[in-house]
Design an enzyme around this catalytic site. Structure first.
Site, PDB file in Angstrom:
ATOM      1  N   GLU A  65       0.809  -1.216   0.000  1.00  0.00           N
ATOM      2  CA  GLU A  65       0.000   0.000   0.000  1.00  0.00           C
ATOM      3  C   GLU A  65       0.844   1.269   0.000  1.00  0.00           C
ATOM      4  OE1 GLU A  65      -3.483   0.276   0.062  1.00  0.00           O
ATOM      5  OE2 GLU A  65      -3.574  -1.889  -0.292  1.00  0.00           O
ATOM      6  N   ASP A  83      -8.114   5.920  -8.351  1.00  0.00           N
ATOM      7  CA  ASP A  83      -8.696   4.589  -8.529  1.00  0.00           C
ATOM      8  C   ASP A  83     -10.226   4.625  -8.456  1.00  0.00           C
ATOM      9  OD1 ASP A  83      -9.055   5.100  -5.848  1.00  0.00           O
ATOM     10  OD2 ASP A  83      -8.276   3.185  -5.147  1.00  0.00           O
ATOM     11  N   THR A  88      -7.674   8.281  -0.522  1.00  0.00           N
ATOM     12  CA  THR A  88      -7.246   7.073   0.187  1.00  0.00           C
ATOM     13  C   THR A  88      -6.325   7.519   1.310  1.00  0.00           C
ATOM     14  OG1 THR A  88      -7.399   5.678  -1.779  1.00  0.00           O
ATOM     15  CG2 THR A  88      -5.956   4.912  -0.015  1.00  0.00           C
TER      16      THR A  88
END
Length: 280
Positions: A65, A83, A88
């Site tokens: 990640e 995405d 995020t």
């Protein structure tokens, strides 16, 4: 009436008689075998929720990640990685577009009303399910980093990670009777795909694997089952352009599985997106 203590004494006496009747070498062999079995059972009982194993899991996920093993530095992380999930952020990639970031900030506000992120709750509710930043820009990323200095916000991230991702993955893994590696395979899948009803969710990845193999709880081979699950996971990843690089499976989880490292024992060597990592 049954008396447990009395039964134990009688059993012990009978066992002693049997051992006395055996040659010394036979007694030693029996005891050695029993000790070996006990150690093996104890090792097998260690799951991903063992603190040392959980730390390994956090590091491996962070390598994929965030390209680092330092997962504890990621509480402050936040960006839009294009995405389709909006921002995020945090130690597990909470997303403004998938609801888990909203849940996190709602919980944080329950335990610490008036925190620096509380004012964004209306906007987080509006953008849920989209990749929009409406009502979040321009200061949300700055305020997220500020919140990440707060111990209560770190605890909130830990709590939501465990509640939504880690604990369900470990629970399903233990139900399927897979070991520490298998539980990690489940965890990494649920982190990326969630556990919704869409075809690429964790539960449907598992359902796809069930059409090819059986987990140990149903009499199947653990290795064959995990290979089938990883095949289904790769299929799910390739359905989204943002996740089409499958190296976190191919050059990490498959490597551990091919080595027969079902307990996720160290040392561990793997690659993700071309970067090499090691836990000694």
């Amino acid at each position: 009436m049954f008396t447990p203590h009395r039964k134990t004494l009688v059993t012990g006496a009978l066992l002693g008689s049997v051992l006395l009747a055996l040659p010394v070498t036979a007694q030693a062999t029996a005891l050695d075998t029993g000790a070996t079995t006990a150690r093996a059972q104890a090792a097998a009982a260690v799951g991903l929720d063992d603190p040392a194993k959980k730390e390994i899991a956090m590091k491996i996920v962070s390598s994929a990640e965030n390209s680092t093993l330092d997962w504890k530095a990621q509480y402050k992380y936040i960006e839009d990685i294009d995405d389709g999930r909006g921002y995020t952020a945090g130690i597990i990639g909470f997303c403004s577009g998938t609801g888990d970031m909203l849940d996190l900030v709602e919980y944080y506000t329950q335990v610490k009303p008036g925190n620096v992120l509380a004012k964004y709750l209306p906007a987080l509710r509006r953008v849920d399910g989209t990749d929009s930043h409406a009502g979040l820009d321009p200061n949300f990323t700055r305020d997220w980093a500020k919140a990440a200095q707060d111990t209560e916000f770190k605890k909130a991230q830990d709590r939501e990670r465990d509640r939504v991702y880690f604990d369900p993955a470990v629970k399903q893994g233990k139900s399927d009777q897979v070991g520490t590696l298998g539980q990690f395979v489940y965890y990494d899948a649920i982190v990326m795909h969630g556990d919704g009803t869409d075809s690429t969710s964790f539960r449907n990845i598992r359902a796809r694997a069930l059409s090819k193999a059986k987990p140990p709880s149903q009499g199947g081979s653990e290795t064959a089952w995990l290979n089938a699950f990883l095949d289904a996971r790769v299929w799910a990843m390739k359905q989204e352009e943002a996740h089409s690089d499958t190296s976190r499976v191919d050059t990490a989880q498959r490597v551990f599985l091919k080595k027969g490292n079902l307990n996720l024992n160290t040392p561990l060597d793997w690659k993700v997106y071309g970067d090499s990592f090691r836990i000694g």
